[in-house]
Design an enzyme around this catalytic site. Sequence first.
Site, PDB file in Angstrom:
ATOM      1  N   ASP A 128     -15.932 -13.105  11.351  1.00 46.25           N
ATOM      2  CA  ASP A 128     -17.124 -13.124  12.215  1.00 46.25           C
ATOM      3  C   ASP A 128     -18.513 -14.099  12.184  1.00 46.25           C
ATOM      4  O   ASP A 128     -18.955 -14.337  11.647  1.00 46.25           O
ATOM      5  CB  ASP A 128     -17.404 -11.035  11.690  1.00 46.25           C
ATOM      6  CG  ASP A 128     -19.254 -11.278  13.715  1.00 46.25           C
ATOM      7  OD1 ASP A 128     -19.208 -12.287  13.832  1.00 46.25           O
ATOM      8  OD2 ASP A 128     -18.915 -10.151  13.195  1.00 46.25           O
ATOM      9  N   LYS A 144     -22.761 -11.107  22.561  1.00 41.16           N
ATOM     10  CA  LYS A 144     -24.096 -11.873  21.643  1.00 41.16           C
ATOM     11  C   LYS A 144     -24.177 -13.051  22.502  1.00 41.16           C
ATOM     12  O   LYS A 144     -24.566 -13.168  23.732  1.00 41.16           O
ATOM     13  CB  LYS A 144     -23.898 -11.930  20.362  1.00 41.16           C
ATOM     14  CG  LYS A 144     -23.390 -10.800  19.933  1.00 41.16           C
ATOM     15  CD  LYS A 144     -24.631  -9.119  19.621  1.00 41.16           C
ATOM     16  CE  LYS A 144     -24.797  -7.968  18.976  1.00 41.16           C
ATOM     17  NZ  LYS A 144     -24.281  -7.817  18.056  1.00 41.16           N
TER      18      LYS A 144
HETATM   19  C1  LIG Z   1     -22.851  -7.221  17.810  1.00 36.71           C
HETATM   20  C2  LIG Z   1     -21.868  -7.203  16.612  1.00 36.71           C
HETATM   21  C3  LIG Z   1     -20.740  -6.906  16.816  1.00 36.71           C
HETATM   22  C4  LIG Z   1     -19.888  -6.185  17.581  1.00 36.71           C
HETATM   23  O1  LIG Z   1     -20.129  -6.272  19.062  1.00 36.71           O
HETATM   24  P1  LIG Z   1     -19.857  -5.060  20.501  1.00 36.71           P
HETATM   25  O2  LIG Z   1     -19.927  -6.239  21.620  1.00 36.71           O
HETATM   26  O3  LIG Z   1     -21.842  -4.970  20.257  1.00 36.71           O
HETATM   27  O4  LIG Z   1     -19.359  -4.343  19.886  1.00 36.71           O
HETATM   28  C5  LIG Z   1     -19.980  -7.767  15.749  1.00 36.71           C
HETATM   29  N1  LIG Z   1     -20.465  -8.506  14.535  1.00 36.71           N
HETATM   30  C6  LIG Z   1     -21.347  -9.269  14.715  1.00 36.71           C
HETATM   31  C7  LIG Z   1     -22.016 -10.171  14.110  1.00 36.71           C
HETATM   32  C8  LIG Z   1     -22.148  -8.385  15.519  1.00 36.71           C
HETATM   33  O5  LIG Z   1     -23.927  -8.889  15.375  1.00 36.71           O
END
Ligand SMILES: *Cc1c(COP(=O)(O)O)cnc(C)c1O
Length: 401
Positions: free
Chosen positions: A191, A216
């Site tokens: 991620d 994000k």
């Molecule tokens: C927010 C987040 C997600 C999930 O994203 P959404 O669009 O809110 O489903 C996945 N990985 C990390 C590290 C995040 O901060």
Amino acid sequence: MTAAPPRKRLHSATRLLHAGAPALRDGAGPVNVPVVRTSTVRFENTAAQADHHHRRTAGERVASYGRHGLDTHRALEDAVVGLEGGHRAFLTPSGLSAITLVLLALLSPGDHALVADGVYAPLRRVDSTLLQRLGITVEYFSPTHDDLASRLRPNTRLLYLESPSSLLYEVLDLPALSAVARDHGVTVATDNTWSGGWFHQPLSLGANISIQAATKYISGHSDLMQGIVVVDSPALAAKLSTAYEALGLTIGADDAYLALRGLRTLPVRLAQHQRNATAVAEFLQQQPQVSRVFYPALPTDPGHALWKRDFSGASGLVSFEFRHATPAAANAFVDALRLFGIGASWGGYESLALAAQPERLREHRQWTGDAPVVRLHIGLEDPRDLIADLAQAFADAAPAL
Ligand SMILES: *Cc1c(COP(=O)(O)O)cnc(C)c1O
């Protein structure tokens, strides 16, 4: 007009700014990629339709139906592939759905996956509600305390990481972990949301798959939900593609456009997030009520050396631990903030604060403290105002801290 210089010679910020720029027609054209909204695709004749279908099933990215996405989707995919240095990108309706896509695409009944203990917590819900039901075993391990090789089983198919980790920003040795996994034929997914894909390119360090919540930093304006998966090979693209189609995943062209628009300013926004967050982290370090600040760009952070080696910058996420406070006092501190919003998510232009839940912290093996932790997302406000707000909250909540 002179010919554009060869793309490869351009620096990444320049490529990101010009990725997907539409061709001129009749000597003129818009700067931006048009938003191509459609549910279906028209063909000149049945032969053209059959040809499109054939090319698509052979793995080519041509659309024969709206769900496959058209020009706006392609432009975003190309820009993200350029950013992360991969082979192909998949666009999903949220970051979590991007994670679920990867897990479902790569894991079958009887398979085993190793997942780093500091990953985005809702992955554990995908495991407990969906993967377990399918007979898939997920094992959580500490990528910094445990020996990866000894955890691998003959049926291990996936190593799933996140660096830096959620909440406490533990930086992982991605090249070393990937090398062990690859030696055993295990696919590595990571991620990469923290870096926005700008400060860190996991595919160049040994990972096979990079996942981002475009919700994000790519969006950057707290107005979009979206996930992006980038894979490094045609074989993985084929696997992902099968699951993507089966799940009926797609995103709207307007959302693809918003992500593309966000990408254009990603480098300048992240540079400012880093400047502001560094100023806040240094301020927090000087507060007597604070025992520890989690921010890999601080020379005192245990992940600093790895971060310096594998990242070109740090994002706006800063967590800190109180020295003595009770959870109620930490909540009082958050409540005393005036400029920071109270909320989950992050990556937008605005600053946010969140009191971390203790059960979330205990999932991270590196967590050894017992005092409450507050996570801040440092936005693009003037950092002097953010620091003043934090200072007044420390003063206001002082008796309890
Ligand atoms: C927010 C987040 C997600 C999930 O994203 P959404 O669009 O809110 O489903 C996945 N990985 C990390 C590290 C995040 O901060």
